[in-house]
Design a protein around this motif. Structure first.
Motif, PDB file in Angstrom:
ATOM      1  N   HIS A  32       0.843  -1.195   0.000  1.00  0.00           N
ATOM      2  CA  HIS A  32       0.000   0.000   0.000  1.00  0.00           C
ATOM      3  C   HIS A  32       0.882   1.251   0.000  1.00  0.00           C
ATOM      4  O   HIS A  32       2.025   1.217   0.455  1.00  0.00           O
ATOM      5  N   SER A  49      -6.311   0.662  -1.882  1.00  0.00           N
ATOM      6  CA  SER A  49      -6.903  -0.620  -1.478  1.00  0.00           C
ATOM      7  C   SER A  49      -7.678  -1.302  -2.598  1.00  0.00           C
ATOM      8  O   SER A  49      -7.685  -2.530  -2.662  1.00  0.00           O
ATOM      9  N   HIS A 206      -7.847  13.131   1.791  1.00  0.00           N
ATOM     10  CA  HIS A 206      -8.527  11.825   1.699  1.00  0.00           C
ATOM     11  C   HIS A 206      -9.919  11.986   2.321  1.00  0.00           C
ATOM     12  O   HIS A 206     -10.057  12.689   3.331  1.00  0.00           O
ATOM     13  N   THR A 223      -6.184   7.549  -2.236  1.00  0.00           N
ATOM     14  CA  THR A 223      -4.730   7.758  -2.353  1.00  0.00           C
ATOM     15  C   THR A 223      -4.302   7.769  -3.822  1.00  0.00           C
ATOM     16  O   THR A 223      -3.497   8.612  -4.224  1.00  0.00           O
TER      17      THR A 223
HETATM   18  P1  13P Z   1      -7.137   4.071  -0.085  1.00  0.00           P
HETATM   19  O1  13P Z   1      -8.140   3.080  -0.474  1.00  0.00           O
HETATM   20  O2  13P Z   1      -7.414   5.444  -0.619  1.00  0.00           O
HETATM   21  O3  13P Z   1      -5.770   3.607  -0.428  1.00  0.00           O
HETATM   22  O4  13P Z   1      -7.189   4.252   1.507  1.00  0.00           O
HETATM   23  C1  13P Z   1      -6.806   3.229   2.369  1.00  0.00           C
HETATM   24  C2  13P Z   1      -6.742   3.661   3.763  1.00  0.00           C
HETATM   25  O5  13P Z   1      -6.463   2.897   4.657  1.00  0.00           O
HETATM   26  C3  13P Z   1      -7.020   5.027   4.049  1.00  0.00           C
HETATM   27  O6  13P Z   1      -6.733   5.294   5.363  1.00  0.00           O
END
Ligand code: 13P
Ligand code: SF4
Length: 318
Positions: A32, A49, A206, A223
């Motif tokens: 990640h 993710s 975010h 992200t």
């Molecule tokens: P993303 O899906 O945007 O990568 O976010 C994962 C996450 O854990 C955010 O805190």
């Protein structure tokens, strides 16, 4: 590095060793964006993710090495029940997933029979089994819009993202009251001061951040969307309101631009996820060498959690 490992590694480069183990064991490393730069550099695939779940769903490697947090590795295992899935530190959890215990969530769901349950991927496998469809910050809008307007929706576990999505989609949703410790810590005052000091810098955030931060953001996204934005946008400086690991890829992609981590409401200058940061390069090497700690889940749990994840993957195919 501990003494035993140091002796074992003498004269050897840890990156070389990891790459050797990758070939020997037919392993793939998925990382990640919040992982340490070293881990990102040695990974076969780096992503958000959704992208990591998509990679896990299509890999033909024998062993999946997941450099991320537990719910991410768990998702990879659910999609690959016959494969070995290991992670550098099994204690790398997630405060957001912890904020939604399955028994309490089951009670909440019972009070709203007939509601469609959309759960953010940051939840346990048990909560996934109570969900109709999983989403991530990349596809949540699309998934909410796919639900017929007359259906009631439960959105769990992130209340900040839920509130943001309600505004974006115009859909009223029943929100679970969970949150992420990292994204709730940002200081509005310090970010506002930073904006004054750097008037040309754009605030990118975010959707797990609280509403006052999102209100002053120039861009809101996952992200991967944040990373993409910094690549295509004409600006030259960005205040980044998410975990600091993402700055590594931003700086690699746009070396001439300036990236400033948004400060939290404490004495730190940047916001690290203590769970993500439990993983280290040494632990990554050790977990590949020893093929543990391994994600092991009851077959019935995996079967029941798979359907809502597959539904998400189908809806995100294009
Ligand atoms: P993303 O899906 O945007 O990568 O976010 C994962 C996450 O854990 C955010 O805190
Ligand atoms: Fe969980 Fe927050 Fe860490 Fe993401 S940043 S893994 S949501 S605790």
């Amino acid at each position: 590095m501990n003494v035993n490992l140091q002796n074992e590694m003498t004269g050897l480069d840890i990156f070389e060793q990891i790459n050797k183990l990758k070939c020997e064991k037919n392993a793939v490393i998925l990382a990640h964006y919040y992982q340490d730069a070293d881990i990102q550099d040695v990974a076969d695939f780096i992503g958000d993710s959704l992208a990591l779940a998509q990679q896990a769903a299509k890999t033909d490697a024998q062993m999946i090495v997941f450099a991320g947090v537990h719910f991410m590795a768990e998702t990879a295992k659910i999609l690959n029940p016959s494969k070995k899935v290991v992670m550098p530190d099994i204690n790398a959890g997630c405060s957001l997933a912890d904020s939604c215990p399955a028994d309490k969530f089951a009670e909440f769901k019972k009070k709203h029979p007939g509601a469609v349950v959309i759960s953010y991927i940051n939840c346990t496998a048990e909560v996934k089994t109570l969900s109709d469809i999983i989403c991530t910050s990349s596809n949540a809008e699309k998934i909410i819009k796919s639900i017929p307007a007359e259906r009631e929706i439960i959105f769990a576990p992130d209340r900040n993202m839920g509130a943001y999505l309600m505004k974006k989609t115009g859909r009223d949703m029943l929100l679970w009251d969970g949150s992420c410790m990292v994204h709730e810590l940002f200081s509005l005052e310090k970010i506002s001061n930073l904006k004054e000091q750097h008037p040309g810098a754009k605030l990118i955030a975010h959707p797990e951040c609280e509403e006052p931060i999102l209100k002053i953001a120039d861009m809101i996204g996952s992200t991967s969307a944040m990373l993409k934005f910094t690549q295509v946008d004409s600006g030259s400086a960005y205040i980044v309101a998410t975990e600091t690991g993402i700055l590594h890829q931003m700086m690699l992609a746009s070396p001439k631009k300036t990236f400033i981590p948004a400060p939290p409401d404490n004495s730190c200058a940047c916001n690290d996820c203590p769970h993500m940061k439990l993983n280290t390069l040494e632990k990554l090497y050790q977990c590949m060498r020893d093929e543990k700690p391994e994600i092991v889940l009851p077959p019935e749990l995996m079967k029941n959690a798979e359907a809502p994840i597959r539904r998400m993957l189908e809806l995100s195919a294009n």
